[in-house]
Design an enzyme around this catalytic site. Sequence first.
Site, PDB file in Angstrom:
ATOM      1  N   GLU A   1      47.705 -20.351 -26.287  1.00  0.00           N
ATOM      2  CA  GLU A   1      46.437 -19.736 -26.688  1.00  0.00           C
ATOM      3  C   GLU A   1      45.646 -19.276 -25.468  1.00  0.00           C
ATOM      4  O   GLU A   1      45.017 -18.210 -25.493  1.00  0.00           O
ATOM      5  CB  GLU A   1      45.611 -20.715 -27.515  1.00  0.00           C
ATOM      6  CG  GLU A   1      46.194 -20.957 -28.896  1.00  0.00           C
ATOM      7  CD  GLU A   1      45.460 -22.027 -29.679  1.00  0.00           C
ATOM      8  OE1 GLU A   1      44.632 -22.767 -29.096  1.00  0.00           O
ATOM      9  OE2 GLU A   1      45.714 -22.127 -30.889  1.00  0.00           O
TER      10      GLU A   1
ATOM     11  N   ASP B   1      42.386 -18.822 -29.259  1.00  0.00           N
ATOM     12  CA  ASP B   1      42.510 -19.209 -30.666  1.00  0.00           C
ATOM     13  C   ASP B   1      41.803 -18.180 -31.556  1.00  0.00           C
ATOM     14  O   ASP B   1      42.343 -17.737 -32.571  1.00  0.00           O
ATOM     15  CB  ASP B   1      41.923 -20.602 -30.871  1.00  0.00           C
ATOM     16  CG  ASP B   1      42.022 -21.071 -32.302  1.00  0.00           C
ATOM     17  OD1 ASP B   1      43.141 -21.097 -32.849  1.00  0.00           O
ATOM     18  OD2 ASP B   1      40.971 -21.425 -32.882  1.00  0.00           O
TER      19      ASP B   1
END
Length: 161
Positions: free
Chosen positions: A153, A81
Amino acid sequence: MDPARIDGKDAELEAALGYVFRRGELLARALTHSSLAYEQVSAQAAAPPAQAKKQAKSPSRNHKKTRHQVEDNEQLEFLGDAVLGLVAAEALYRAHPEMTEGQLTRLRSALVSRKHMAQVAQRLDLGRYLHMGRGEERSGGRKKNALLANAAEAIIAAVYL
């Protein structure tokens, strides 16, 4: 084949990503949902005493039976992220010098959103490569947007590492 690889689908996913992992264990971890890690720890805890004693001799991080003995993708998701946010911010900064900070922020937010990452994961058919527990499998985990976005992610972090 790298012994850290979970199954033979890895090369197929690597082709779709356009990237070959030098450390196959990172891809395996990125594709492992916490439900599988919890199931495997539960199975170890329920093992017969002789088997449990044998498993206890293997090194672990905290010398406790936790889900982290079987590594899942949650920490990689955290890192991915952040990496995604940085890469998107830099790309937008370079590509759109005419935009204000607010405009760049809104555009970056759209690019790194859970919804967009789930769409990316769906285009890669990422759900079919995931390793998850039986309960998550039965509840349709391979199609859950949140789970797909998290795995995408985690893969970004695995590539980064």
